[in-house]
Scaffold this motif. Structure first.
Motif, PDB file in Angstrom:
ATOM      1  N   ILE A   1       1.603   5.855   1.678  1.00  0.00           N
ATOM      2  CA  ILE A   1       0.138   5.854   1.714  1.00  0.00           C
ATOM      3  C   ILE A   1      -0.389   7.271   1.548  1.00  0.00           C
ATOM      4  CG2 ILE A   1      -1.868   5.408   3.182  1.00  0.00           C
ATOM      5  CD1 ILE A   1      -0.194   3.082   4.430  1.00  0.00           C
TER       6      ILE A   1
ATOM      7  N   ARG B   1       0.833  -1.207   0.000  1.00  0.00           N
ATOM      8  CA  ARG B   1       0.000   0.000   0.000  1.00  0.00           C
ATOM      9  C   ARG B   1       0.866   1.255   0.000  1.00  0.00           C
ATOM     10  NH1 ARG B   1      -3.845   2.126   4.605  1.00  0.00           N
ATOM     11  NH2 ARG B   1      -5.053   3.670   3.432  1.00  0.00           N
ATOM     12  N   GLY B   2       1.994   1.197   0.671  1.00  0.00           N
ATOM     13  CA  GLY B   2       2.908   2.331   0.677  1.00  0.00           C
ATOM     14  C   GLY B   2       3.823   2.379  -0.526  1.00  0.00           C
TER      15      GLY B   2
ATOM     16  N   GLU C   1      -2.709  10.672   6.747  1.00  0.00           N
ATOM     17  CA  GLU C   1      -2.180   9.314   6.739  1.00  0.00           C
ATOM     18  C   GLU C   1      -0.751   9.252   7.296  1.00  0.00           C
ATOM     19  OE1 GLU C   1      -3.766   6.690   6.205  1.00  0.00           O
ATOM     20  OE2 GLU C   1      -5.428   7.089   4.815  1.00  0.00           O
TER      21      GLU C   1
ATOM     22  N   THR D   1      -0.336   8.198  -2.120  1.00  0.00           N
ATOM     23  CA  THR D   1      -1.231   7.356  -2.920  1.00  0.00           C
ATOM     24  C   THR D   1      -0.488   6.749  -4.118  1.00  0.00           C
ATOM     25  OG1 THR D   1      -2.128   8.909  -4.564  1.00  0.00           O
ATOM     26  CG2 THR D   1      -3.076   8.998  -2.348  1.00  0.00           C
TER      27      THR D   1
END
Length: 467
Positions: free
Chosen positions: A149, A105-106, A261, A152
């Motif tokens: 994150i 995700r990162g 985030e 994005t």
């Protein structure tokens, strides 16, 4: 001026710095500490194997001519360099053959950016206990993914290579905690990191320098922490600054990032547990498709002569990252091209280190087979966002007119399908046997798995050196 100072006292940059400076070993859940030992073991194996690769050897020679310092080990060799240059080489070696970890995700490789700097600091300074080494590692593994994150998947979609642009913050956080910097100096370390961020995804089309991006992050983390320790100031609001700050500059926008985030769940939600490991020697974006091919083969065994075409439906990021038409431009291009990796699996039965040779990347049969693989955007998968960017639906169209398909969301070794410890140890041994004698390999393995018992982590350097 008063308003500016007040703003600096309430920033996400400061929130990260407070977490890093205040993190203590006993506050970290036991499962996170134990997982981190396995992540360390994997990264050290990747770095040792990477020592003998062409690009690593070039870097070793280049820096050896420039740097006659003998403070820190170049892993898998008898060479020693200064702490920043050892971190540069060793980070490059960890990322050297598409074997190392990633936070999906990162979108960042953490071991390559973080551990070389920590080992270098342990060797150069001494006095860092095994518990402190683990704590610094976890600080890095918590901060790096959150920056990714925040940015994005648009970040890599725009062409930035997160190993160099995001990894630098993981490196900085780890180095700051390793040196026990206070909150203010940790803020400046992060500020140094942000202004040194770099890495272009165009390097994936064959350039050796792609391997160096994570090493550059490791080097910048060490340098930033040393400079901040001595009082050199960095950008104090490196993430938030509206003009020239990391988020606005690297997103080319004022809103295509999520500042909240950066600190969401710090100390409560442990992103270290979401780091994934590789069991294929190629880019992570292709692993789900390779798993899908294997699952289809389990249902109906087939080889390269049995199908008309293979279509991989994935996210737009997957298409852009690994779905391009293969051209033999070098090892980097081969390992980062999904059609080529699928062709390799079908011809060789595996996609690990032995399958990638200089001869293989020019193999006409492999190139022809890659041309029968198409990677296309699936709007439904793309719409699911960054958490599902590796999800694929693979269709195999057979010559007899039939079709089989399989959908895979996450690959083996990912955070949702994390590998058993025995598999990680096996990978470690498979790679390290190329470099170290059996006795030293066993000592390194046992030391890492019992790292919290070490009074001083400096001996890691000795165990990573080729004697």
């Amino acid at each position: 001026m008063a308003k500016q100072q007040a703003d600096f006292n309430d920033t996400y940059s400061r929130g990260i710095a407070r977490f890093v400076a205040g993190l203590e070993y006993d506050a970290i859940p036991a499962e996170v500490r134990e997982r981190t030992k396995l992540l360390l073991l994997d990264a050290f194996a990747c770095g040792l194997y990477g020592a003998g690769l062409q690009w690593s050897e070039i870097l070793q020679r280049s820096l050896g001519r420039l740097d006659d310092t003998r403070a820190c080990t170049v892993w898998g060799t008898g060479q020693r360099l200064s702490a920043p240059n050892a971190a540069l080489v060793n980070g490059t070696q960890v990322q050297g053959f598409e074997l190392d970890d990633a936070h999906h995700r990162g979108v960042v490789h953490l071991g390559a950016a973080t551990l070389p700097g920590l080992v270098a600091i342990a060797e150069a300074r001494g006095g860092m206990s095994g518990k402190d080494f683990l704590t610094a590692t976890i600080a890095a593994y918590e901060v790096g993914p959150r920056v990714g994150i925040c940015m994005t998947p648009d970040h890599i979609g725009q062409g930035w290579h997160p190993a160099g642009t995001i990894g630098v913050f993981a490196a900085a956080a780890g180095a700051a905690r390793a040196l026990r910097l206070d909150v203010e100096r940790t803020i400046h370390t992060l500020g140094h990191a942000g202004t040194q961020s770099s890495g272009l995804m165009a390097a994936q089309y064959g350039a050796m320098v792609k391997r160096v991006h994570a090493g550059h992050s490791a080097q910048c983390g060490v340098l930033g922490a040393f400079m901040a320790e001595d009082g050199l100031t960095g950008i104090r609001n490196v993430f938030e600054c509206e003009y020239g700050g990391f988020c606005t500059t690297f997103s080319r926008s004022t809103d295509r990032f999520k500042l909240e985030e950066l600190t969401a769940g710090l100390g409560q939600v442990w992103e270290t547990m979401n780091v994934s490991l590789k069991f294929y020697s190629c880019v992570f974006s292709g692993h789900t498709a390779l798993d899908a091919i294997r699952e289809i083969q389990d249902e109906r065994p087939f080889g390269p002569d049995d199908f008309e075409k293979i279509v991989v439906h994935g996210s737009q990021v997957t298409v852009d990252h690994v779905g391009w038409k293969y051209h033999p431009e070098g090892m980097t291009a081969a390992q980062l091209n999904l059609p080529f990796c699928i062709a390799t699996l079908l011809l060789e039965g595996d996609v690990f280190v032995d399958q990638f040779t200089q001869e293989a990347i020019f193999d006409p049969r492999r190139i022809a087979l890659a041309d029968k693989v198409e990677v296309v955007n699936d709007p439904a998968i793309t719409a699911r966002g960054g958490r599902y960017r590796h999800m694929v639906r693979v269709e195999v169209f057979f010559k007899d007119g039939t079709k089989l398909e399989r959908t895979v969301e996450t690959s083996r070794g990912s955070e949702k399908r994390f590998a058993p410890a025995a598999d990680i140890v096996s990978k470690f041994e498979k790679l390290v046997r190329h470099v170290l004698p059996e006795a030293q390999m066993a000592e390194l393995r046992d030391t890492v798995l019992n790292l919290d018992r070490l009074d001083d982590a400096a001996p890691l350097g000795r165990l990573l050196a080729r004697r």
